[in-house]
Design a protein around this motif. Structure first.
Motif, PDB file in Angstrom:
ATOM      1  N   LYS A  49       7.922   1.874   2.762  1.00 50.99           N
ATOM      2  CA  LYS A  49       9.166   0.715   3.456  1.00 50.99           C
ATOM      3  C   LYS A  49       8.575   0.265   4.600  1.00 50.99           C
ATOM      4  O   LYS A  49       8.694  -0.957   4.786  1.00 50.99           O
ATOM      5  N   GLU A  51       5.568  -0.287   5.681  1.00 47.54           N
ATOM      6  CA  GLU A  51       4.460  -1.056   5.299  1.00 47.54           C
ATOM      7  C   GLU A  51       5.095  -2.437   4.943  1.00 47.54           C
ATOM      8  O   GLU A  51       4.588  -3.549   5.233  1.00 47.54           O
ATOM      9  N   ALA A  52       6.042  -2.365   3.765  1.00 47.66           N
ATOM     10  CA  ALA A  52       6.631  -3.588   3.503  1.00 47.66           C
ATOM     11  C   ALA A  52       7.321  -4.568   4.507  1.00 47.66           C
ATOM     12  O   ALA A  52       7.315  -5.551   4.793  1.00 47.66           O
ATOM     13  N   ALA A  53       8.047  -3.631   5.404  1.00 41.99           N
ATOM     14  CA  ALA A  53       8.560  -4.057   6.580  1.00 41.99           C
ATOM     15  C   ALA A  53       7.755  -4.905   7.464  1.00 41.99           C
ATOM     16  O   ALA A  53       7.914  -5.834   7.963  1.00 41.99           O
ATOM     17  N   SER A  55       4.996  -5.872   6.494  1.00 38.02           N
ATOM     18  CA  SER A  55       4.262  -7.108   6.021  1.00 38.02           C
ATOM     19  C   SER A  55       5.030  -8.316   6.195  1.00 38.02           C
ATOM     20  O   SER A  55       4.684  -9.487   6.315  1.00 38.02           O
ATOM     21  N   ARG A  56       6.493  -8.090   5.899  1.00 41.85           N
ATOM     22  CA  ARG A  56       7.556  -9.060   6.107  1.00 41.85           C
ATOM     23  C   ARG A  56       7.396  -9.669   7.494  1.00 41.85           C
ATOM     24  O   ARG A  56       7.529 -11.091   7.719  1.00 41.85           O
ATOM     25  N   ARG A  57       7.260  -8.875   8.605  1.00 48.12           N
ATOM     26  CA  ARG A  57       7.476  -9.230   9.890  1.00 48.12           C
ATOM     27  C   ARG A  57       5.978 -10.121  10.096  1.00 48.12           C
ATOM     28  O   ARG A  57       6.129 -11.281  10.728  1.00 48.12           O
ATOM     29  N   ASP A  59       4.273 -11.700   7.901  1.00 54.65           N
ATOM     30  CA  ASP A  59       4.395 -13.164   7.131  1.00 54.65           C
ATOM     31  C   ASP A  59       5.194 -14.074   8.042  1.00 54.65           C
ATOM     32  O   ASP A  59       4.728 -15.089   8.233  1.00 54.65           O
ATOM     33  N   LYS A  60       6.432 -13.635   8.469  1.00 59.57           N
ATOM     34  CA  LYS A  60       7.101 -14.323   9.277  1.00 59.57           C
ATOM     35  C   LYS A  60       6.294 -14.807  10.691  1.00 59.57           C
ATOM     36  O   LYS A  60       6.501 -15.930  10.894  1.00 59.57           O
ATOM     37  N   CYS A  62       3.324 -15.144  10.909  1.00 60.74           N
ATOM     38  CA  CYS A  62       2.310 -16.221  10.600  1.00 60.74           C
ATOM     39  C   CYS A  62       2.758 -17.536  10.205  1.00 60.74           C
ATOM     40  O   CYS A  62       2.205 -18.627  10.786  1.00 60.74           O
ATOM     41  N   ARG A  63       3.944 -17.630   9.534  1.00 59.29           N
ATOM     42  CA  ARG A  63       4.736 -18.888   9.315  1.00 59.29           C
ATOM     43  C   ARG A  63       4.972 -19.397  10.892  1.00 59.29           C
ATOM     44  O   ARG A  63       4.923 -20.704  10.870  1.00 59.29           O
TER      45      ARG A  63
END
Length: 150
Positions: A49, A51-53, A55-57, A59-60, A62-63
């Motif tokens: 969980k 790692e997924a969190a 990863s989402r952060r 990605d955000k 990076c955008r």
């Protein structure tokens, strides 16, 4: 309906202040935050969980960085085109007119700084206006641009 059992625990005052602040921001109870934290701590898949969190952060982020990179490119091109245009069309001033031109330049710069301060204080941004005004397909201009080119 779920039954709950009351439990009294002691927290470091700084940690409790953080829990209270989070509860206010998310508009949930302190108990809900503590319960979620304990459940997360006790769950076996907390590493996945996390790692997924993360990863989402990432990605955000990076955008957001990509958006900033694009905005910076627009600002750089805008400034360079303005300077090139200004240097191309501005004739040199005779010695007799330079003092009055400097005074007028100081006056205009002060006005510019005041306008900039107001726009920054209100949240108006040139790049936001630009994205609203420019046709994203690049095939034409939006209404009102024709007058600006005349």
């Amino acid at each position: 309906m779920t039954t709950r059992t009351r439990m009294n625990v002691y927290f470091d005052p700084e940690l409790l202040a953080q829990v209270e602040a989070l509860a206010l921001r998310r508009q949930v109870s302190k108990s809900a935050i503590i319960e979620a934290a304990v459940a997360s701590f006790l769950s076996g898949d907390s590493a996945e969980k996390l790692e997924a969190a993360m990863s989402r952060r990432l990605d955000k982020l990076c955008r957001q960085i990509d958006g900033l990179d694009e905005d910076l490119a627009v600002v750089g091109e805008t400034v360079s085109l303005f300077i090139r245009f200004w240097l191309t069309i501005t004739p040199p001033l005779p010695e007799t007119a330079q003092a009055s031109a400097r005074a007028k330049g100081v006056e205009r710069f002060e006005g510019f700084m005041q306008t900039l301060g107001r726009r920054l204080a209100t949240g108006d941004r040139f790049l936001k206006e630009l994205t609203r005004d420019v046709d994203p397909s690049g095939e034409g201009t939006t209404e009102g641009d024709e007058g600006a080119r005349a």
